[in-house]
Structures are given as structure tokens and as C-alpha cells.
Design a protein around this motif. Sequence first.
Motif, PDB file in Angstrom:
ATOM      1  N   ASP A 239       0.562  -1.347  -0.152  1.00  0.00           N
ATOM      2  CA  ASP A 239      -0.527  -0.094   0.080  1.00  0.00           C
ATOM      3  C   ASP A 239       0.616   1.135  -0.352  1.00  0.00           C
ATOM      4  OD1 ASP A 239       0.682   1.021   2.272  1.00  0.00           O
ATOM      5  OD2 ASP A 239      -0.883  -0.709   3.596  1.00  0.00           O
ATOM      6  N   LEU A 240       0.327   2.298  -0.363  1.00  0.00           N
ATOM      7  CA  LEU A 240       0.953   3.683  -0.261  1.00  0.00           C
ATOM      8  C   LEU A 240       1.380   3.862   0.320  1.00  0.00           C
ATOM      9  CD1 LEU A 240      -1.412   5.044  -2.603  1.00  0.00           C
ATOM     10  CD2 LEU A 240       0.459   4.631  -3.564  1.00  0.00           C
ATOM     11  N   LEU A 241       1.360   3.904   2.290  1.00  0.00           N
ATOM     12  CA  LEU A 241       1.649   4.127   3.323  1.00  0.00           C
ATOM     13  C   LEU A 241       3.193   2.858   3.639  1.00  0.00           C
ATOM     14  CD1 LEU A 241      -1.466   4.438   5.308  1.00  0.00           C
ATOM     15  CD2 LEU A 241      -0.327   6.372   4.345  1.00  0.00           C
ATOM     16  N   SER A 242       3.580   2.676   2.792  1.00  0.00           N
ATOM     17  CA  SER A 242       4.016   1.467   3.403  1.00  0.00           C
ATOM     18  C   SER A 242       5.672   1.875   2.987  1.00  0.00           C
ATOM     19  CB  SER A 242       4.685  -0.088   2.514  1.00  0.00           C
ATOM     20  OG  SER A 242       4.181   0.201   1.004  1.00  0.00           O
ATOM     21  N   LEU A 243       5.642   2.865   2.045  1.00  0.00           N
ATOM     22  CA  LEU A 243       6.976   3.506   2.197  1.00  0.00           C
ATOM     23  C   LEU A 243       6.630   4.912   2.468  1.00  0.00           C
ATOM     24  CD1 LEU A 243       8.033   2.832  -1.974  1.00  0.00           C
ATOM     25  CD2 LEU A 243       8.217   1.407   0.394  1.00  0.00           C
ATOM     26  N   LYS A 244       6.173   5.275   2.695  1.00  0.00           N
ATOM     27  CA  LYS A 244       5.854   6.314   3.907  1.00  0.00           C
ATOM     28  C   LYS A 244       7.155   6.944   4.453  1.00  0.00           C
ATOM     29  CE  LYS A 244       3.042   9.746   6.338  1.00  0.00           C
ATOM     30  NZ  LYS A 244       1.673   9.907   6.958  1.00  0.00           N
ATOM     31  N   GLY A 245       7.509   8.514   4.661  1.00  0.00           N
ATOM     32  CA  GLY A 245       9.269   8.474   5.059  1.00  0.00           C
ATOM     33  C   GLY A 245      10.595   7.873   4.705  1.00  0.00           C
ATOM     34  N   LYS A 246      10.312   7.260   3.408  1.00  0.00           N
ATOM     35  CA  LYS A 246      12.033   6.845   3.864  1.00  0.00           C
ATOM     36  C   LYS A 246      12.487   7.541   2.622  1.00  0.00           C
ATOM     37  CE  LYS A 246      10.677   1.683   3.704  1.00  0.00           C
ATOM     38  NZ  LYS A 246      12.152   1.545   4.463  1.00  0.00           N
ATOM     39  N   THR A 247      13.495   7.204   2.231  1.00  0.00           N
ATOM     40  CA  THR A 247      14.248   8.065   1.785  1.00  0.00           C
ATOM     41  C   THR A 247      14.920   7.340   0.048  1.00  0.00           C
ATOM     42  OG1 THR A 247      15.267   9.246   3.761  1.00  0.00           O
ATOM     43  CG2 THR A 247      16.314   9.392   1.227  1.00  0.00           C
ATOM     44  N   SER A 265       7.376  12.715  -3.994  1.00  0.00           N
ATOM     45  CA  SER A 265       6.373  13.825  -2.697  1.00  0.00           C
ATOM     46  C   SER A 265       6.078  13.242  -2.233  1.00  0.00           C
ATOM     47  CB  SER A 265       7.558  15.198  -3.048  1.00  0.00           C
ATOM     48  OG  SER A 265       8.693  15.222  -3.703  1.00  0.00           O
ATOM     49  N   GLY A 266       4.358  13.565  -2.691  1.00  0.00           N
ATOM     50  CA  GLY A 266       3.324  14.101  -2.028  1.00  0.00           C
ATOM     51  C   GLY A 266       2.718  12.838  -1.261  1.00  0.00           C
ATOM     52  N   LEU A 267       3.570  11.835  -1.461  1.00  0.00           N
ATOM     53  CA  LEU A 267       3.358  10.159  -1.082  1.00  0.00           C
ATOM     54  C   LEU A 267       3.942  10.133   0.646  1.00  0.00           C
ATOM     55  CD1 LEU A 267       2.728   7.690  -4.089  1.00  0.00           C
ATOM     56  CD2 LEU A 267       0.862   8.708  -2.255  1.00  0.00           C
ATOM     57  N   ASP A 268       5.239  11.808   0.533  1.00  0.00           N
ATOM     58  CA  ASP A 268       5.497  11.851   1.957  1.00  0.00           C
ATOM     59  C   ASP A 268       7.147  10.827   1.588  1.00  0.00           C
ATOM     60  OD1 ASP A 268       4.230  13.262   2.534  1.00  0.00           O
ATOM     61  OD2 ASP A 268       3.052  11.951   4.104  1.00  0.00           O
ATOM     62  N   LEU A 269       7.538  10.568   0.470  1.00  0.00           N
ATOM     63  CA  LEU A 269       8.624  10.021   0.229  1.00  0.00           C
ATOM     64  C   LEU A 269       9.902  10.716   0.338  1.00  0.00           C
ATOM     65  CD1 LEU A 269       6.813   7.704  -0.633  1.00  0.00           C
ATOM     66  CD2 LEU A 269       8.042   6.588  -2.271  1.00  0.00           C
ATOM     67  N   GLU A 270      11.083  10.815   0.754  1.00  0.00           N
ATOM     68  CA  GLU A 270      12.183  11.745   0.384  1.00  0.00           C
ATOM     69  C   GLU A 270      13.074  11.491  -0.510  1.00  0.00           C
ATOM     70  OE1 GLU A 270      16.502  13.116   2.217  1.00  0.00           O
ATOM     71  OE2 GLU A 270      14.286  12.603   3.820  1.00  0.00           O
TER      72      GLU A 270
END
Length: 352
Positions: A239-247, A265-270
Motif C-alpha cells: 500500500d501507499l503508506l508502506s514507503l511513507k517517510g523513506k528516503t 514527494s506527495g506520498l511523503d517519500l524523500e
Amino acid sequence: MRKYFYSLMTDRIHTPVAKAIQGVLWLFSILYGVVVRALVLIYKFRLAPSCRLGKPVISIGNITLGGVGKTPLVECVVRFLKDKGLEPVVLIRGYGADKQVGSDEAKLLEESLPGIPVLVGANRVKNARDFLTRNAADVFVLDDGFQHWRLRRDLDIVAINATNPFGNRHLLPRGILREPLSALRRADIFVLTKTEIDSYLVELAKSKLKILHPAALIVKTVHQPLHFTALTNSKTIFDLLSLKGKTVCALCSIGDPDSFVKMLSGLDLEVRHSFSFLDHHVYTQKDIQGVMDFCRAQQVGTLVTTEKDAVKLRQFAGSFDNSISVFVLKIQIDIVDGKEDFLKRLLKAGRV
């Protein structure tokens, strides 16, 4: 070299040398414009043969080089026609063919639309006629068909990137326009893509299109991220939250790589770095090694790519070591304005 010339065409380089080369390209664009206008007139007045297939043809094209999100739109249209009980067939030229994979866009459509015939080749009239001698079809969906004057169609849809509708308004090779803007008067429907990025640019593009062709239907769409899959197994879903916050690092060879990075970036990936190659790039082992070396040096263990790139990257799956996980972002196109009229027009054209 191709990347350098594309930068010149999109005004990303401003050196004196670049200005001089752009001047030469402008002269060639004048010649190109004369040729294109002549071709349009030749087909318009039937001085060159154009034909019908005996079945409805719905064309989905664009007036600029790549980057409009046309392939997801083709998938959306084909699925709708199929759901309505019709038997659609896709006609696609097949740009950037890889020796191992073939055309990236054709392969992606084959994977996304199981059971739907996807006929690949420059001679789309012959491909369609040959198919009809042995098979049944209700409607043909002509991918990248706006400039395919040889084949008459029942509905002309033009996809336009709302964030960069016409580039710098110059024709090839000085700009990214395939035809003069006046050619848009041939269209029946304009589909504005990527309208989620900038609402001001969307309204600006919409107002320009209304001036160019007031009678055409204007539809607004967004590119909606659905989930991630593993590169080696598209059935393994995250799911889209599984990589949230990851670089992560991004890897793509599409017409509009910036929109892909913005979506991540909109999915909170760095996004530490974006490896952006030209549209339809054929990957090499050297490319993959360069990506891996960078990721290891930067201690980035996650790489995200597009569906179109995934069909070409799977042959290199064994080259990615265990320290780097490769994910594919699955997206779909959603119609947010003009949906009812758009679907009515599709169905009417498909049943001609």
C-alpha cells in the motif's frame, strides 16, 4: 546528445552557444512547419489515400512530444469500452523498441489489458486489416493517432499536459510541438492530464483551448497513485503508506519525469535523487550499475520506478543486489470533470 538537444528544445539551457544552436533549430522548425501543413492539406483534399477500416476508430493522441500521460488514458478508454460489452483492439506504433522487451508502451498495455489485442507496428492500417481477416473486433483504439492522417477515425481525442500544454509554442525541432496549434481544431475532445499539480495552470490551459476550439469538449483528469508492486512480481502489492517517510531514489525514462518526482514527494517519500532518462530510453547494464553505485554510496536502499520503466527493467532484476529494493508505482487516470459527456461520446463513437 539526445538529452542535450531536448534541453535546447525546452529552453533549459541559456548559454550563448545554446542560443546560436536554437537559432538554427528555429530555421529547421520553419521548414518542418511547411512540410506538416502540406501533408495535412494533401490528406484533407484526398490527394493522398486515407481509409476507413469498416469498424469505428477512436484516436488518442497529442500535439507535443511525450509527457502527457497518454498510455494510462488509452488503458482507461479500452477498459470502459470492454466493460460496455464491446471488443476493442489497440493499434500502436511502438516507439523505442528494446531488443529484449520490444516497445515499452505496447508491453505495458499488454500487461495492463490482458485479453485485449495490442497490434504493434508502424503500418497500423495493414495491422488492423490483417487482424480483421482472422478475428472479430468492434472498435479500434488508435494510440498516438492525431498525426496518423492515413487512417480516418470517428473520434479524435487529444491529451494535453495541463502543466505544460504547448512547450515554448515552437514546432519541432526548436520546440516540442508536432503541429501548429491551429491543428487542434481537428480534435473532438481535449483531455487535460495532471490537473492535480497546479490549478492555476489548469485554468490557463483550459482558457487557451476554448479560444482555439470553442466547440470541443474539455475533460479534466488526474493521475491517481494506487499502490506499489515489487519489480520482480507485479502481484506482490504494497500500500501507499508502506514507503511513507523513506528516503528513495527515483528512476524513470518518461516524457515528464518532474511529475513523477512530485507524485513521490506527495506520498511523503524523500527523493534523494532522480535518475531521469529520455522517453523510451533503452536501459543498459552500465545504466543500472551507475544507479546502484549511487544508491550504495548515499546509503539509499529503496528505488522507485514507473510501470512503463518496469517492463524494461525486469530483465536487469538480477543485477540489483539485496541492499536495494526496487518498487514500481502503479497509477491510474481518473476523470474529475466532464466524465459523463466524455463516456457518452466514447460509447457513441464505439458503436458507430
